[in-house]
Design a protein around this motif. Structure first.
Motif, PDB file in Angstrom:
ATOM      1  N   GLY A  44      61.140  32.109  94.058  1.00 33.28           N
ATOM      2  CA  GLY A  44      61.722  33.327  94.615  1.00 33.28           C
ATOM      3  C   GLY A  44      62.900  33.753  93.771  1.00 33.28           C
ATOM      4  O   GLY A  44      63.146  33.205  92.686  1.00 33.28           O
ATOM      5  N   SER A  45      63.634  34.751  94.220  1.00 30.91           N
ATOM      6  CA  SER A  45      64.812  35.177  93.471  1.00 30.91           C
ATOM      7  C   SER A  45      65.774  33.992  93.347  1.00 30.91           C
ATOM      8  O   SER A  45      65.830  33.123  94.224  1.00 30.91           O
ATOM      9  N   ALA A  46      66.517  33.940  92.250  1.00 33.49           N
ATOM     10  CA  ALA A  46      67.379  32.785  91.993  1.00 33.49           C
ATOM     11  C   ALA A  46      68.353  32.501  93.136  1.00 33.49           C
ATOM     12  O   ALA A  46      68.489  31.338  93.540  1.00 33.49           O
ATOM     13  N   PRO A  47      69.026  33.509  93.719  1.00 28.53           N
ATOM     14  CA  PRO A  47      69.935  33.192  94.833  1.00 28.53           C
ATOM     15  C   PRO A  47      69.204  32.628  96.049  1.00 28.53           C
ATOM     16  O   PRO A  47      69.692  31.697  96.696  1.00 28.53           O
ATOM     17  N   GLN A  48      68.018  33.169  96.363  1.00 28.67           N
ATOM     18  CA  GLN A  48      67.260  32.660  97.504  1.00 28.67           C
ATOM     19  C   GLN A  48      66.805  31.228  97.261  1.00 28.67           C
ATOM     20  O   GLN A  48      66.882  30.377  98.152  1.00 28.67           O
ATOM     21  N   ALA A  49      66.311  30.963  96.057  1.00 22.31           N
ATOM     22  CA  ALA A  49      65.856  29.614  95.720  1.00 22.31           C
ATOM     23  C   ALA A  49      67.013  28.628  95.783  1.00 22.31           C
ATOM     24  O   ALA A  49      66.848  27.487  96.247  1.00 22.31           O
ATOM     25  N   LEU A  50      68.181  29.042  95.311  1.00 26.54           N
ATOM     26  CA  LEU A  50      69.350  28.159  95.351  1.00 26.54           C
ATOM     27  C   LEU A  50      69.687  27.773  96.787  1.00 26.54           C
ATOM     28  O   LEU A  50      69.960  26.602  97.080  1.00 26.54           O
ATOM     29  N   THR A  51      69.637  28.740  97.701  1.00 27.64           N
ATOM     30  CA  THR A  51      69.907  28.456  99.106  1.00 27.64           C
ATOM     31  C   THR A  51      68.899  27.454  99.666  1.00 27.64           C
ATOM     32  O   THR A  51      69.267  26.512 100.389  1.00 27.64           O
ATOM     33  N   GLU A  52      67.622  27.629  99.314  1.00 27.10           N
ATOM     34  CA  GLU A  52      66.585  26.710  99.793  1.00 27.10           C
ATOM     35  C   GLU A  52      66.776  25.319  99.210  1.00 27.10           C
ATOM     36  O   GLU A  52      66.578  24.305  99.899  1.00 27.10           O
ATOM     37  N   LEU A  53      67.161  25.246  97.944  1.00 26.61           N
ATOM     38  CA  LEU A  53      67.382  23.949  97.303  1.00 26.61           C
ATOM     39  C   LEU A  53      68.594  23.236  97.906  1.00 26.61           C
ATOM     40  O   LEU A  53      68.592  22.005  98.064  1.00 26.61           O
ATOM     41  N   GLN A  54      69.637  23.992  98.234  1.00 27.31           N
ATOM     42  CA  GLN A  54      70.818  23.383  98.855  1.00 27.31           C
ATOM     43  C   GLN A  54      70.466  22.765 100.208  1.00 27.31           C
ATOM     44  O   GLN A  54      70.968  21.694 100.554  1.00 27.31           O
ATOM     45  N   ALA A  55      69.563  23.427 100.948  1.00 26.89           N
ATOM     46  CA  ALA A  55      69.122  22.866 102.223  1.00 26.89           C
ATOM     47  C   ALA A  55      68.286  21.615 102.007  1.00 26.89           C
ATOM     48  O   ALA A  55      68.443  20.613 102.720  1.00 26.89           O
ATOM     49  N   LEU A  56      67.400  21.645 101.007  1.00 27.97           N
ATOM     50  CA  LEU A  56      66.556  20.488 100.718  1.00 27.97           C
ATOM     51  C   LEU A  56      67.393  19.298 100.243  1.00 27.97           C
ATOM     52  O   LEU A  56      67.048  18.138 100.505  1.00 27.97           O
ATOM     53  N   ALA A  57      68.489  19.577  99.551  1.00 23.28           N
ATOM     54  CA  ALA A  57      69.347  18.499  99.035  1.00 23.28           C
ATOM     55  C   ALA A  57      69.962  17.678 100.166  1.00 23.28           C
ATOM     56  O   ALA A  57      70.361  16.529  99.949  1.00 23.28           O
ATOM     57  N   LYS A  58      70.027  18.226 101.363  1.00 25.33           N
ATOM     58  CA  LYS A  58      70.536  17.455 102.501  1.00 25.33           C
ATOM     59  C   LYS A  58      69.543  16.363 102.892  1.00 25.33           C
ATOM     60  O   LYS A  58      69.940  15.327 103.430  1.00 25.33           O
ATOM     61  N   GLU A  59      68.239  16.600 102.611  1.00 27.50           N
ATOM     62  CA  GLU A  59      67.217  15.591 102.884  1.00 27.50           C
ATOM     63  C   GLU A  59      66.979  14.698 101.669  1.00 27.50           C
ATOM     64  O   GLU A  59      66.518  13.568 101.814  1.00 27.50           O
ATOM     65  N   MET A  60      67.270  15.229 100.471  1.00 24.41           N
ATOM     66  CA  MET A  60      67.113  14.466  99.224  1.00 24.41           C
ATOM     67  C   MET A  60      68.433  14.520  98.464  1.00 24.41           C
ATOM     68  O   MET A  60      68.595  15.301  97.515  1.00 24.41           O
ATOM     69  N   PRO A  61      69.428  13.725  98.866  1.00 24.67           N
ATOM     70  CA  PRO A  61      70.749  13.803  98.223  1.00 24.67           C
ATOM     71  C   PRO A  61      70.708  13.577  96.716  1.00 24.67           C
ATOM     72  O   PRO A  61      71.608  14.037  95.995  1.00 24.67           O
ATOM     73  N   GLN A  62      69.666  12.897  96.227  1.00 24.19           N
ATOM     74  CA  GLN A  62      69.593  12.593  94.792  1.00 24.19           C
ATOM     75  C   GLN A  62      69.486  13.852  93.936  1.00 24.19           C
ATOM     76  O   GLN A  62      69.806  13.821  92.742  1.00 24.19           O
ATOM     77  N   ILE A  63      68.993  14.964  94.507  1.00 26.96           N
ATOM     78  CA  ILE A  63      68.902  16.191  93.714  1.00 26.96           C
ATOM     79  C   ILE A  63      70.170  17.028  93.832  1.00 26.96           C
ATOM     80  O   ILE A  63      70.285  18.080  93.194  1.00 26.96           O
ATOM     81  N   GLY A  64      71.135  16.566  94.627  1.00 27.74           N
ATOM     82  CA  GLY A  64      72.363  17.316  94.848  1.00 27.74           C
ATOM     83  C   GLY A  64      73.089  17.702  93.565  1.00 27.74           C
ATOM     84  O   GLY A  64      73.477  18.872  93.390  1.00 27.74           O
ATOM     85  N   PRO A  65      73.327  16.757  92.619  1.00 21.45           N
ATOM     86  CA  PRO A  65      74.021  17.129  91.383  1.00 21.45           C
ATOM     87  C   PRO A  65      73.284  18.203  90.583  1.00 21.45           C
ATOM     88  O   PRO A  65      73.920  19.106  90.026  1.00 21.45           O
ATOM     89  N   ALA A  66      71.943  18.119  90.510  1.00 18.40           N
ATOM     90  CA  ALA A  66      71.179  19.129  89.772  1.00 18.40           C
ATOM     91  C   ALA A  66      71.274  20.486  90.461  1.00 18.40           C
ATOM     92  O   ALA A  66      71.353  21.530  89.799  1.00 18.40           O
ATOM     93  N   VAL A  67      71.267  20.491  91.797  1.00 20.96           N
ATOM     94  CA  VAL A  67      71.408  21.750  92.532  1.00 20.96           C
ATOM     95  C   VAL A  67      72.785  22.351  92.275  1.00 20.96           C
ATOM     96  O   VAL A  67      72.923  23.566  92.078  1.00 20.96           O
ATOM     97  N   ALA A  68      73.812  21.515  92.252  1.00 20.36           N
ATOM     98  CA  ALA A  68      75.171  22.007  91.982  1.00 20.36           C
ATOM     99  C   ALA A  68      75.261  22.595  90.575  1.00 20.36           C
ATOM    100  O   ALA A  68      75.900  23.640  90.369  1.00 20.36           O
ATOM    101  N   ARG A  69      74.609  21.946  89.588  1.00 19.94           N
ATOM    102  CA  ARG A  69      74.620  22.479  88.223  1.00 19.94           C
ATOM    103  C   ARG A  69      73.916  23.838  88.164  1.00 19.94           C
ATOM    104  O   ARG A  69      74.343  24.750  87.453  1.00 19.94           O
ATOM    105  N   LEU A  70      72.806  23.959  88.909  1.00 23.61           N
ATOM    106  CA  LEU A  70      72.090  25.230  88.949  1.00 23.61           C
ATOM    107  C   LEU A  70      72.988  26.331  89.507  1.00 23.61           C
ATOM    108  O   LEU A  70      73.046  27.444  88.970  1.00 23.61           O
ATOM    109  N   GLY A  71      73.694  26.030  90.593  1.00 25.35           N
ATOM    110  CA  GLY A  71      74.596  27.018  91.171  1.00 25.35           C
ATOM    111  C   GLY A  71      75.674  27.452  90.201  1.00 25.35           C
ATOM    112  O   GLY A  71      75.982  28.645  90.081  1.00 25.35           O
ATOM    113  N   LYS A  72      76.252  26.484  89.486  1.00 23.55           N
ATOM    114  CA  LYS A  72      77.284  26.807  88.498  1.00 23.55           C
ATOM    115  C   LYS A  72      76.702  27.634  87.354  1.00 23.55           C
ATOM    116  O   LYS A  72      77.330  28.599  86.879  1.00 23.55           O
TER     117      LYS A  72
END
Length: 353
Positions: A241-269
């Protein structure tokens, strides 16, 4: 049909933009040692590359890609940070199937490329923005992915190292990956390999074959991957989806998979830095599986720019390949990101073809 001189002129214009961005022009050899490329890509590269034998150099391959020889050149003694650009032909066999399409892909085509070696958090945004600015007149669609999300998610699975390694190995082969994931998600029957006392033939030794049998039997005794983990991984791979929408979805998924949290944070930055450079990030489509269909050495951000023509390959593509520098640098490593543009396709767009 665009004549070769027009493609070269377009390529030189793109190359000028790369030079203006501070890149030094390099010209890697056309004939490259096949051993290095086969070690990196595996024997599958033979189906796509032109391989021949030199009486002195041994097996050589016509250049299928610029990134590998540029990384080799840089890791042999290049200072950092460094920027390189290039323009030249690459050579790849094309499988057109039983019916040749009306617009078949070329076996030899120009690539204009830019590679950035730098320990700079803004490098991804810089390269993506550079390509977006060069291609802005052509109204292309930008797609972004991030292989570090996928790789980190697989490494987080509660599986044995052998099973995780197998999934990591097949991540760029979606059909085989799905088959492995399905097999690891259900109980595996123990195999009966029998006891053959016949004459031994083959390239592997009996000891190597027995070790393989032992590994397969050990895998069969493993606990299946819990359904919730398989579901989380499949959810990740389906995010688009659009990058902002995908980022929001990934941030929610990171709560269930904390291991992807750093990569999600890098994507946001990264998206924030791209927005600061004047790019509308809502116009970028994020596809979590994007990098699985690109070169196998990408291990971070990936990107492509497409036309509306379904029969065209990407006009431009690229990504981050930190691990490749360590492999070719014999232990040394430096973060690196780059990409290529196809001047022939740009020339066709300009001619309205």
């Amino acid at each position: 049909m665009i004549v070769k001189s027009a493609r070269q002129a377009t390529g030189q214009r793109i190359l000028g933009r790369f030079r203006d961005a501070g890149a030094t022009e390099v010209a890697p050899d056309i004939l490259l040692p096949a051993e290095t490329l086969l070690d990196l890509y595996g024997e599958d590269i033979r189906a796509r590359a032109y391989v021949t034998h030199d009486p002195i150099r041994g097996e050589v391959m016509m250049r299928p890609d610029f990134t590998v020889p540029v990384v080799q050149m840089h890791m042999a003694g290049g200072a950092e940070p460094a920027r390189y650009c290039y323009l030249g032909e690459v050579f790849r066999k094309q499988d057109h199937g039983d019916t040749r399409p009306d617009h078949p892909r070329e076996n030899e085509y120009l690539q204009a490329g830019f590679e950035l070696f730098a320990r700079d958090d803004a490098a991804d945004a810089e390269v993506f923005t550079l390509f977006a600015d060069i291609l802005a007149p052509y109204r292309l669609s930008a797609v972004m992915g991030d292989m570090s999300l996928v790789l980190d998610a697989i490494r987080a699975l509660p599986l044995s190292p052998a099973r995780r390694d197998m999934l990591l190995h097949y991540i760029w082969q979606p059909k085989r990956f799905r088959a492995c994931l399905a097999r690891f998600s259900s109980p595996a029957p123990r195999r009966d390999f029998g006891d053959d006392s016949g004459v031994w033939t083959g390239l592997r030794t009996p000891e190597e074959m027995q070790a393989r049998v032992d590994r397969l039997n050990a895998i069969a005794e493993e606990t299946p991957l819990p359904a919730e983990w398989s579901g989380r991984l499949q959810h990740l791979l389906s995010i688009t989806g659009s990058a902002p929408q995908a980022l929001t979805e990934l941030q929610a998924l990171a709560k269930e998979m904390p291991q992807i949290g750093p990569a999600v944070a890098r994507l946001g930055k990264r998206l924030a830095l791209i927005a600061e450079r004047g790019i509308d990030i809502a116009a970028i489509r994020f596809d979590a599986s994007h990098g699985r269909h690109s070169m196998e050495y990408y291990d971070g951000m990936t990107f492509s720019f497409f036309t509306h023509r379904a029969d065209w390959p990407p006009v431009a593509s690229g990504g981050r390949y930190d691990a490749l520098t360590q492999v070719l640098g014999q232990g040394k490593a430096i973060p690196a990101v780059g990409g290529i543009i196809r001047p022939g396709l740009v020339a066709e767009l300009e001619a309205g073809q």
